[in-house]
Write an enzyme that holds these catalytic residues in place. Structure first.
Site, PDB file in Angstrom:
ATOM      1  N   GLU A 276      29.185  29.045   6.303  1.00 17.24           N
ATOM      2  CA  GLU A 276      29.092  27.746   5.659  1.00 17.24           C
ATOM      3  C   GLU A 276      28.717  27.911   4.198  1.00 17.24           C
ATOM      4  O   GLU A 276      27.988  28.832   3.824  1.00 17.24           O
ATOM      5  CB  GLU A 276      28.085  26.846   6.386  1.00 17.24           C
ATOM      6  CG  GLU A 276      28.593  26.415   7.751  1.00 17.24           C
ATOM      7  CD  GLU A 276      27.714  25.387   8.432  1.00 17.24           C
ATOM      8  OE1 GLU A 276      28.271  24.597   9.217  1.00 17.24           O
ATOM      9  OE2 GLU A 276      26.491  25.370   8.199  1.00 17.24           O
TER      10      GLU A 276
ATOM     11  N   CYS B 257      22.318  35.661  10.218  1.00 16.59           N
ATOM     12  CA  CYS B 257      21.206  36.254   9.467  1.00 16.59           C
ATOM     13  C   CYS B 257      20.312  37.020  10.431  1.00 16.59           C
ATOM     14  O   CYS B 257      19.997  36.517  11.515  1.00 16.59           O
ATOM     15  CB  CYS B 257      20.404  35.172   8.750  1.00 16.59           C
ATOM     16  SG  CYS B 257      19.030  35.825   7.765  1.00 16.59           S
TER      17      CYS B 257
ATOM     18  N   CYS C 267      18.158  22.796   2.901  1.00 19.82           N
ATOM     19  CA  CYS C 267      17.537  24.111   3.066  1.00 19.82           C
ATOM     20  C   CYS C 267      17.185  24.380   4.526  1.00 19.82           C
ATOM     21  O   CYS C 267      16.520  23.575   5.180  1.00 19.82           O
ATOM     22  CB  CYS C 267      16.272  24.173   2.210  1.00 19.82           C
ATOM     23  SG  CYS C 267      15.384  25.736   2.318  1.00 19.82           S
TER      24      CYS C 267
ATOM     25  N   SER D 177      18.533  34.400  -3.985  1.00 23.93           N
ATOM     26  CA  SER D 177      17.353  34.053  -3.201  1.00 23.93           C
ATOM     27  C   SER D 177      17.116  35.128  -2.145  1.00 23.93           C
ATOM     28  O   SER D 177      18.063  35.617  -1.523  1.00 23.93           O
ATOM     29  CB  SER D 177      17.560  32.698  -2.518  1.00 23.93           C
ATOM     30  OG  SER D 177      16.455  32.375  -1.711  1.00 23.93           O
TER      31      SER D 177
ATOM     32  N   CYS E 154      13.903  33.557  10.703  1.00 27.96           N
ATOM     33  CA  CYS E 154      12.799  32.686  10.291  1.00 27.96           C
ATOM     34  C   CYS E 154      12.785  31.451  11.203  1.00 27.96           C
ATOM     35  O   CYS E 154      13.832  30.861  11.469  1.00 27.96           O
ATOM     36  CB  CYS E 154      12.959  32.265   8.837  1.00 27.96           C
ATOM     37  SG  CYS E 154      12.941  33.658   7.671  1.00 27.96           S
TER      38      CYS E 154
ATOM     39  N   SER F 162      11.594  33.510  -1.233  1.00 31.18           N
ATOM     40  CA  SER F 162      11.138  32.576  -0.198  1.00 31.18           C
ATOM     41  C   SER F 162       9.802  33.064   0.348  1.00 31.18           C
ATOM     42  O   SER F 162       9.752  34.024   1.114  1.00 31.18           O
ATOM     43  CB  SER F 162      12.181  32.491   0.924  1.00 31.18           C
ATOM     44  OG  SER F 162      13.395  31.969   0.427  1.00 31.18           O
ATOM     45  N   LEU F 163       8.728  32.403  -0.036  1.00 31.98           N
ATOM     46  CA  LEU F 163       7.383  32.845   0.347  1.00 31.98           C
ATOM     47  C   LEU F 163       6.873  32.052   1.551  1.00 31.98           C
ATOM     48  O   LEU F 163       6.563  32.629   2.593  1.00 31.98           O
ATOM     49  CB  LEU F 163       6.434  32.695  -0.840  1.00 31.98           C
ATOM     50  CG  LEU F 163       5.060  33.335  -0.689  1.00 31.98           C
ATOM     51  CD1 LEU F 163       5.177  34.843  -0.504  1.00 31.98           C
ATOM     52  CD2 LEU F 163       4.178  33.010  -1.894  1.00 31.98           C
ATOM     53  N   HIS F 164       6.727  30.749   1.391  1.00 31.19           N
ATOM     54  CA  HIS F 164       6.470  29.801   2.474  1.00 31.19           C
ATOM     55  C   HIS F 164       5.080  29.846   3.105  1.00 31.19           C
ATOM     56  O   HIS F 164       4.775  29.015   3.963  1.00 31.19           O
ATOM     57  CB  HIS F 164       7.534  29.913   3.576  1.00 31.19           C
ATOM     58  CG  HIS F 164       8.934  29.782   3.073  1.00 31.19           C
ATOM     59  ND1 HIS F 164       9.301  28.838   2.131  1.00 31.19           N
ATOM     60  CD2 HIS F 164      10.072  30.486   3.359  1.00 31.19           C
ATOM     61  CE1 HIS F 164      10.598  28.956   1.876  1.00 31.19           C
ATOM     62  NE2 HIS F 164      11.076  29.948   2.592  1.00 31.19           N
TER      63      HIS F 164
ATOM     64  N   CYS G  35      14.422  28.067  10.150  1.00 34.35           N
ATOM     65  CA  CYS G  35      15.790  28.143   9.625  1.00 34.35           C
ATOM     66  C   CYS G  35      16.800  28.245  10.760  1.00 34.35           C
ATOM     67  O   CYS G  35      16.679  29.107  11.641  1.00 34.35           O
ATOM     68  CB  CYS G  35      15.912  29.345   8.690  1.00 34.35           C
ATOM     69  SG  CYS G  35      17.556  29.538   7.965  1.00 34.35           S
TER      70      CYS G  35
END
Length: 347
Positions: free
Chosen positions: A94, A114, A334, A193, A118, A216-218, A121
């Protein structure tokens, strides 16, 4: 004869092949690139300023492999457009076109699925299949541009996959995007990213290019990050931040951090202060992203909590913004890529 995807070639390699293998004159490279990257013409026979003999040589040795648009969804809220694209091996990825008042952005994928899984996600929940080739990454942008009949001036590697786990192909696509005879995008309009692969972050610094890095820390602590990002078990927070310091020392550029805000998990003032302490003297920009619909069932914090988190960062000298949500009604925001595809497959 097996033909090669011409989109896999950087400018110098393409020119060398055309000259040495096919006997085409040097200036033909510019003409071919103009047809593909500027005019978005994807068959050699239509390249009318090339001789019939040259067009035949190109057809015999190359193909222009553009992903097939299987499905297109347009947000009724903001015009964000999500594409489901089919590759030659029938795998799908996508990609998204996002509209802002001052710019249009293409969000492209680097892997089929992926491997990072995560919890917030959707892409990781679909599993990992393989890396995309250079041509498959570039092809997403060209397919969307042709469909929209427009030139996109900003590209973010924030679609499906972890870009730094497909490092060589991603770097090669940036060369193609940036080259004046190919896409001619300014490097500062390109953003990679990453979920945080320390060695690769340092390698990005070694490239000494002007494109931007977003991490991407989060979460501000290992205890929290371990729970939502399995990669943190291998590359803990401190190691990621240290690699960003090395990157910044090499490049003198500010690092952007993405931070998904999850209700009751990482959204308190105390979490914000821990983030300030973690960054120290690192020059950063923080994009706060209230969590979108996700497989783990995480919820957005209230507007009051979001504002308090933002205010705490800003009062402590951290540049931060709350990122505008785009395309959530079509699962294009996101962490949502492949959400609907998964839901439909599970019915």
């Amino acid at each position: 004869m097996q033909t090669k995807n011409i989109l896999d070639f950087e400018y110098s390699d393409l020119q060398s092949y055309l000259l040495n293998e096919l006997g085409l004159e040097k200036f033909r490279t510019d003409q071919i690139c103009d047809w593909i990257y500027k005019k978005r013409v994807f068959d050699f026979e239509s390249m009318t300023n090339l001789s019939k003999d040259d067009r035949q040589k190109l057809s015999d040795n190359f193909k222009i492999s553009i992903p097939h648009i299987v499905k297109k969804e347009v947000s009724k809220i903001d015009g964000t457009t999500k594409y489901l694209l089919e590759l030659e091996d029938k795998n799908t990825v996508e990609a998204v076109i996002i509209y802002y008042p001052s710019r249009t952005i293409a969000c492209i994928s680097t892997q089929v699925g992926c491997p990072l899984k995560c919890s917030f996600c959707s892409t990781g929940q679909s599993g990992y299949v393989r890396n995309l080739s250079t041509g498959e990454i570039i092809g997403q942008l060209l397919a969307m541009e042709k469909d929209k009949e427009m030139d996109v001036k900003n590209v973010v590697y924030m679609g499906m996959g972890e870009p730094l786990l497909n490092f060589n192909n991603v770097v090669q696509t940036i060369e193609i995007l940036n080259h004046p005879k190919m896409k001619k995008l300014g490097a500062r309009h390109i953003t990679i990213s990453t979920a945080g692969i320390p060695q690769k972050i340092e390698e990005v610094g070694d490239l000494n290019k002007e494109f931007r890095l977003s991490v991407s820390l989060h979460a501000p602590t290992n205890l929290q990050r371990d729970q939502i990002m399995p990669i943190n078990h291998k590359y803990p927070v401190e190691q990621v931040i240290q690699s960003c310091r090395i990157y910044q020392k090499k490049t003198k550029k500010r690092v952007t951090f993405e931070y998904i805000l999850i209700k009751g998990f990482n959204d308190s003032k105390e979490d914000a202060l821990k983030l300030v302490e973690l960054f120290g003297d690192l020059k950063v920009m923080v994009n706060l992203i209230p969590v979108n619909e996700n497989p783990a069932g995480f919820e957005k914090p209230s507007k009051r909590f979001i504002q308090a988190f933002l205010d705490t960062l800003v009062k402590n000298g951290i540049d931060a913004v709350v990122r505008a949500e785009k395309g959530s009604d079509i699962s294009a925001a996101c962490g949502q890529l492949r959400t609907r595809e998964l839901k439909e497959a599970n019915r």
